[in-house]
Design an enzyme around this catalytic site. Structure first.
Site, short mmCIF file in Angstrom:
data_model
loop_
_atom_site.label_atom_id
_atom_site.label_comp_id
_atom_site.label_asym_id
_atom_site.label_seq_id
_atom_site.Cartn_x
_atom_site.Cartn_y
_atom_site.Cartn_z
N CYS A 209 45.04 39.28 45.35
CA CYS A 209 45.44 38.60 44.10
C CYS A 209 46.89 38.12 44.21
O CYS A 209 47.49 37.78 43.19
CB CYS A 209 45.25 39.51 42.90
N CYS B 132 51.30 31.67 22.21
CA CYS B 132 50.61 32.78 22.88
C CYS B 132 51.07 32.90 24.33
O CYS B 132 51.29 31.90 25.00
CB CYS B 132 49.11 32.51 22.83
N CYS C 127 46.98 31.64 28.02
CA CYS C 127 46.66 30.48 28.86
C CYS C 127 47.79 29.45 28.89
O CYS C 127 47.75 28.48 28.14
CB CYS C 127 45.43 29.77 28.32
N TYR D 128 40.40 50.36 48.86
CA TYR D 128 40.88 50.02 47.51
C TYR D 128 39.67 49.59 46.68
O TYR D 128 39.64 48.51 46.10
CB TYR D 128 41.92 48.90 47.53
N GLU E 163 39.49 55.02 47.43
CA GLU E 163 40.20 54.64 46.20
C GLU E 163 41.10 55.81 45.79
O GLU E 163 40.70 56.97 45.88
CB GLU E 163 39.14 54.33 45.12
N ASP F 43 40.79 45.25 49.31
CA ASP F 43 41.11 44.56 48.04
C ASP F 43 42.27 45.30 47.38
O ASP F 43 42.10 45.94 46.34
CB ASP F 43 39.86 44.55 47.14
N GLN G 24 36.32 43.66 37.32
CA GLN G 24 36.84 42.29 37.38
C GLN G 24 36.69 41.65 35.99
O GLN G 24 35.60 41.71 35.41
CB GLN G 24 36.05 41.48 38.41
C1 LIG Z 1 42.30 45.07 42.96
S1 LIG Z 1 41.70 46.66 42.61
C2 LIG Z 1 40.22 46.74 43.52
C3 LIG Z 1 39.05 46.24 42.78
C4 LIG Z 1 37.69 46.40 43.36
N1 LIG Z 1 37.59 46.04 44.75
C5 LIG Z 1 36.77 45.54 42.52
O1 LIG Z 1 36.46 44.40 42.90
O2 LIG Z 1 36.38 46.00 41.41
C6 LIG Z 1 42.75 47.65 43.61
C7 LIG Z 1 42.41 49.13 43.59
O3 LIG Z 1 43.24 49.80 44.54
C8 LIG Z 1 43.54 51.10 44.05
N2 LIG Z 1 44.71 51.58 44.82
C9 LIG Z 1 46.02 51.28 44.63
N3 LIG Z 1 46.77 51.84 45.60
C10 LIG Z 1 45.93 52.50 46.42
C11 LIG Z 1 46.10 53.26 47.61
N4 LIG Z 1 47.32 53.43 48.14
N5 LIG Z 1 45.01 53.79 48.20
C12 LIG Z 1 43.78 53.62 47.66
N6 LIG Z 1 43.55 52.90 46.53
C13 LIG Z 1 44.61 52.35 45.92
C14 LIG Z 1 43.74 50.86 42.56
O4 LIG Z 1 43.57 52.04 41.84
C15 LIG Z 1 42.66 49.80 42.25
O5 LIG Z 1 41.47 50.42 41.84
#
Ligand SMILES: C[S@@+](CC[C@H](N)C(=O)[O-])C[C@H]1O[C@@H](n2cnc3c(N)ncnc32)[C@H](O)[C@@H]1O
Length: 473
Positions: free
Chosen positions: A430, A93, A96, A338, A359, A403, A309
């Site tokens: 991440c 797989c 993991c 984000y 977002e 984020d 998440q």
């Molecule tokens: C890691 S996720 C954020 C998750 C959120 N904070 C949570 O904990 O559920 C990153 C997010 O950034 C958005 N994103 C990517 N590029 C972006 C940009 N240039 N401006 C705004 N949002 C963006 C993605 O669509 C995604 O929803």
């Protein structure tokens, strides 16, 4: 910890390794991506399935000027940190990869990796990294899984996960330790029903057949389960059988609150959908088009394709760390950049005066607004747009939470955030590499790194989630 960038320093004299040579190596470290790191004649060798402490026979697969890549041919002496994997599919797989590596050692690797990135890329001599926050639940922690269909050589249906390294090979799943026992039962039930109802699996290479993916989302703190059956577009003649499959699923599993039938009409083998079957509004076979998940005192709507998440147990700890690092209070006006479906914005809303989430995906903002409304919040607002384009107008914020995706901040986004000059920036990441690069940018623009911690969201994988606190000097 060894990184690709260090390889040049190590390869002082190129050795004579050739493809298919088998050599005895001692693995001393791990590289980001999960492979073991060994050294031969001054050259780094990245070893598939090698763990620190192993002595192995390694077959060389690639020879590059600066490094080699190899696969484990035989374990001569296993690392003392190896352990017995629970899963019968381990090794085949692609999931993991580290189930055979002691969990405390996995945590050590992740904490070291964060520190090393902050030193090497961030330019910090003694980064303030706190002890990693490990997971209490290291199995059955995921709330979303995407299972794939395929057919074997004898044209039999397969339903399971992808074999490591093969986009077109699926193995028949017996039991997976990532989501839940219930999810395993649903997979088995669907496989048996497809056999009984003569529903053919889609062939990933030939692009014929019907059943493509089975996506299961399962709430861990609320009651619901969402099941999405993704088929190809040539479903005519099978409608009644799929409806029967749906009915039997809903009858058998009373936690299913949302059962969908969606269509992926494209060849790309990803669990996405772009159409619904005719006569089926929003693809709903049973129930509604979403379930709910709870984090803290808030309830979140989770649709088939909305971001949430994947480890809700650790998500709550991650968000509590954001609250702690942000020193949030009722005087704060916070910008949550984000923001996805607004989970952090909603989670912190009760502690601050106001939050605005930003977002780029309109559907996520739609979900975020519903989340705010359904939780009865009136101090939360959301804006659709790219952070690098719109932040300029958002000057009134004294604290910023970020984020971003793996690529980190667009240089223009960093420029605009430092222009607002928030007193505290809390950065959730991440990817320690892009995090460290962006921290260097903040430091050049008047910020100090005050705290940093890794939160393990993905036990048995090399993925590293971290939170840092930057304070304006
Ligand atoms: C890691 S996720 C954020 C998750 C959120 N904070 C949570 O904990 O559920 C990153 C997010 O950034 C958005 N994103 C990517 N590029 C972006 C940009 N240039 N401006 C705004 N949002 C963006 C993605 O669509 C995604 O929803």
């Amino acid at each position: 910890m060894v990184f690709i960038r260090n390889v040049q320093q190590l390869s002082v004299k190129a050795c004579e390794l050739k493809k298919n040579d088998v050599i005895k190596l001692q693995v001393t470290d791990l590289a980001y991506g999960g492979r073991g790191v060994a050294e031969e004649g001054g050259k780094v060798v990245f070893v598939e399935k090698g763990l620190p402490g192993d002595i192995l026979d390694v077959r060389i697969k690639k020879v590059k000027p600066d490094y080699c890549e190899g696969v484990t041919e035989r374990i001569i002496q296993p690392s003392p940190h190896r352990c017995e994997p629970l899963c019968q599919h381990f090794g085949i797989c692609g999931g993991c990869r580290w189930q055979n590596y002691n969990y405390n050692m996995q945590l050590k690797f992740k904490a070291d990796q964060l520190k090393e990135s902050l030193m090497r890329i961030g330019g910090l001599s003694n980064p303030p990294v706190e002890p990693i926050i490990g997971a209490k639940k290291i199995y059955f922690y995921r709330n979303k899984m995407e299972f794939s269909f395929n057919r074997d050589k004898n044209n039999n249906n397969l339903l399971g996960l992808h074999q490591t390294g093969f986009f077109d090979r699926v193995f028949d799943l017996n039991k997976c330790y990532l989501q839940s026992e219930l999810s395993n039962e649903i997979v088995k039930f669907v496989k048996d029903e497809c056999h009984r109802l003569h529903l053919p699996a889609y062939h990933i290479r030939n692009h014929d057949g019907l059943m493509r993916f089975l996506v299961i989302r399962e709430s861990k703190f609320d009651s619901g389960v969402l099941v999405n059956i993704v088929t190809g577009k040539d479903y005519h003649g099978y409608e009644d059988s799929i409806v029967e499959l749906g009915k039997n699923l809903a009858d058998r599993f009373n936690r299913i609150e949302s059962l969908l039938w969606t269509i992926n009409s494209k060849k790309a083998n990803i669990a996405k959908w772009d159409m619904y079957p005719e006569k089926l509004k929003n693809g709903i076979l049973y129930g509604r088009d979403h379930i709910y998940e709870k984090l803290g005192r808030y309830r979140f709507r989770v649709s088939a394709d909305s971001f949430f998440q994947t480890n809700p147990y650790q998500a709550q700890i991650l968000y509590d760390t954001v609250v702690d690092y942000g020193q949030l209070s009722g005087l704060d006006d916070v910008c949550d950049l984000y923001c996805g479906t607004g989970t952090i914005s909603v989670y912190i809303s009760g502690l601050v005066r106001s939050v605005v989430g930003v977002e780029s995906v309109a559907q996520a903002v739609f979900d975020a607004r519903i989340n705010a409304e359904e939780n009865g919040l009136n101090n939360v607002d959301f804006i659709v747009g790219n952070v690098e384009d719109i932040i300029f107008e958002l000057r009134k914020f004294n604290k910023v939470i970020l984020d971003p995706p793996r690529a980190g901040l667009h240089p223009k986004a960093l420029e605009k955030i430092v222009e607002i000059s928030p007193e505290i920036v809390v950065y959730v990441s991440c990817n320690p590499t892009t995090l460290a690069r962006d921290i260097a940018g903040f430091i050049q623009n008047g910020y100090n790194l005050q705290r940093a911690v890794a939160v393990d969201m993905f036990p048995h994988t090399y993925h590293i989630e971290s939170v840092v606190k930057l304070v304006h000097r």
